[in-house]
Motif scaffolding. Structure first.
Motif, PDB file in Angstrom:
ATOM      1  N   PHE A 236      -1.203  -8.031   9.690  1.00  0.00           N
ATOM      2  CA  PHE A 236      -1.959  -9.344   9.580  1.00  0.00           C
ATOM      3  C   PHE A 236      -3.415  -9.250   9.728  1.00  0.00           C
ATOM      4  N   GLU A 237      -3.927  -9.679   8.711  1.00  0.00           N
ATOM      5  CA  GLU A 237      -5.816  -9.727   8.869  1.00  0.00           C
ATOM      6  C   GLU A 237      -6.170  -8.315   9.358  1.00  0.00           C
ATOM      7  N   GLU A 238      -5.858  -7.372   9.094  1.00  0.00           N
ATOM      8  CA  GLU A 238      -6.100  -6.056  10.051  1.00  0.00           C
ATOM      9  C   GLU A 238      -7.508  -5.650   9.712  1.00  0.00           C
ATOM     10  N   ASP A 239      -8.244  -5.754   8.320  1.00  0.00           N
ATOM     11  CA  ASP A 239      -9.427  -5.600   8.059  1.00  0.00           C
ATOM     12  C   ASP A 239     -10.528  -6.447   8.819  1.00  0.00           C
ATOM     13  N   PHE A 240     -10.059  -7.838   8.955  1.00  0.00           N
ATOM     14  CA  PHE A 240     -10.906  -8.755   9.824  1.00  0.00           C
ATOM     15  C   PHE A 240     -10.767  -8.532  11.236  1.00  0.00           C
ATOM     16  N   ALA A 241      -9.588  -7.887  11.780  1.00  0.00           N
ATOM     17  CA  ALA A 241      -9.401  -7.424  13.081  1.00  0.00           C
ATOM     18  C   ALA A 241     -10.797  -6.454  13.552  1.00  0.00           C
TER      19      ALA A 241
END
Length: 378
Positions: A236-241
């Motif tokens: 889930f939203e790994e790049d934004f993390a």
């Protein structure tokens, strides 16, 4: 309020009569004294017999009272809903007070302090009454309209707001986070894409606020979103993390001297825990002991709900965890068959919803445990 055992009912009746007196300060004092009394002792039957009078007084004071009176009345509304628990009277109070509280938080002519208290009360009674998720989402959008004023300006600069307004925005965001714990995993990504919920990019702007309480509330919102979002997908939203982790690292090591030492210490401790969860999926094990029972706070969702009830009940929360059916339902505290309450037929639908929520919460916990084991092996 050291009342004798046989005299407390008389004192409470006198305080209830005082809610209709002409003096604004007198009414405020009565609201505050009733709140203290209802926190210290679990007395749902006494309140149920008088809930219409209490509700009418709260509604009138929130509409027409001054700043302190509005705040005191809003606080009592939450405590009454905690006391009544799964009773239908709690739902009636919620239906009656929601419109006036919502009108108040949206009224810019009302002081930010009173609006903040009403924000918290509105979120609390909505959470406690177990309302429909569609109504919860609508309220979350109305709360976002308030704290969105702390988003960055169009030119990318931080808005200049005073401390009272910042407290209002933080209260609205914290309330938004509490209601977010009711959202079922599996719909979060789609609601963000449809802008039903704010995007992570917009929420990340709040981390740049000049006010500690806004930054802390934003961090709390992020960790709850990622906790439930990872139940939809491990990625889930790994790049934004990865991007937001850099901001969390800066906040976790903040050493700017222009900020108070106490604020820096509190901020660093909080964001270290948040960063640890975002990066590794780990959370500090906390257990609350009351009587012979133990309540594990092993998720951020459960921590948020417990913290909310602690803010309402203070040191008396242990009494309510032991005796209050509503709190035992929320935290899935099971007792012996003799201690399990019986519910009239007209309350079974609301109880069924709570059982369904408890089952969903248990499934999320099991799934999260498996994912943690996989990450540990890796």
């Amino acid at each position: 309020m050291n009342w004798r055992k046989n005299n407390w009912r008389k004192k409470l009746r006198e305080l209830l009569d005082g809610l209709t007196q002409k003096s604004a300060q007198g009414r405020t004092n009565c609201f505050q004294s009733l709140s203290k009394a209802f926190v210290k002792k679990y007395m749902p039957n006494f309140i149920k017999d008088r809930y219409f009078t209490i509700c009418d007084s709260i509604e009138r004071s929130v509409k027409k009272g001054g700043e302190l009176e509005k705040a005191a009345a809003a606080e009592l509304a939450t405590i009454v809903c905690v006391q009544l628990g799964t009773d239908d009277a709690s739902e009636e109070i919620c239906k009656t007070l929601k419109p006036v509280l919502l009108t108040t938080i949206c009224d810019n002519s009302v002081s930010p302090t009173a609006r903040a208290k009403c924000c918290i009360a509105l979120g609390n009674i909505t959470f406690l009454s177990g309302g429909e998720i569609a109504e919860v989402i609508i309220l979350m959008q109305q709360l976002e309209a308030i704290f969105s004023c702390s988003y960055l300006k169009g030119d990318g600069t931080v808005p200049n707001i005073n401390a009272d307004t910042a407290n209002l925005h933080a209260s609205a965001l914290s309330t938004w986070s509490l209601l977010f714990t009711l959202v079922t995993p599996g719909t979060i990504s789609s609601m963000m894409k449809s802008k039903t919920l704010p995007s992570l990019e917009k929420l990340s702007e709040l981390l740049e606020s000049a006010h500690l309480e806004v930054r802390m509330a934003a961090g709390e919102a992020f960790v709850l979103i990622y906790e439930l979002g990872r139940e939809e997908s491990e990625n889930f939203e790994e790049d934004f993390a990865l991007d937001v982790s850099e901001t969390f690292k800066q906040l976790a090591t903040d050493s700017h001297k222009y900020r108070a030492k106490k604020d820096r210490k509190q901020q660093r401790a909080t964001f270290r825990d948040i960063l640890q969860f975002i990066e590794n999926g780990t959370i500090t094990d906390i257990q609350v002991k009351f009587g012979k029972e133990v309540l594990p706070l092993d998720t951020w969702t459960r921590r948020k709900q417990y913290e909310t009830l602690c803010n309402i009940l203070g040191p008396s929360i242990n009494i309510h965890l032991t005796e209050n059916d509503l709190l035992r339902d929320i935290f899935e505290i099971t007792g012996s068959p003799a201690d399990i309450p019986t519910y009239p037929a007209h309350q079974m639908e609301r109880f069924r919803k709570r059982l369904l929520n408890a089952a969903n919460f248990k499934a999320r916990t099991l799934s999260r445990a498996k994912n943690r084991d996989k990450r540990s092996d890796f």
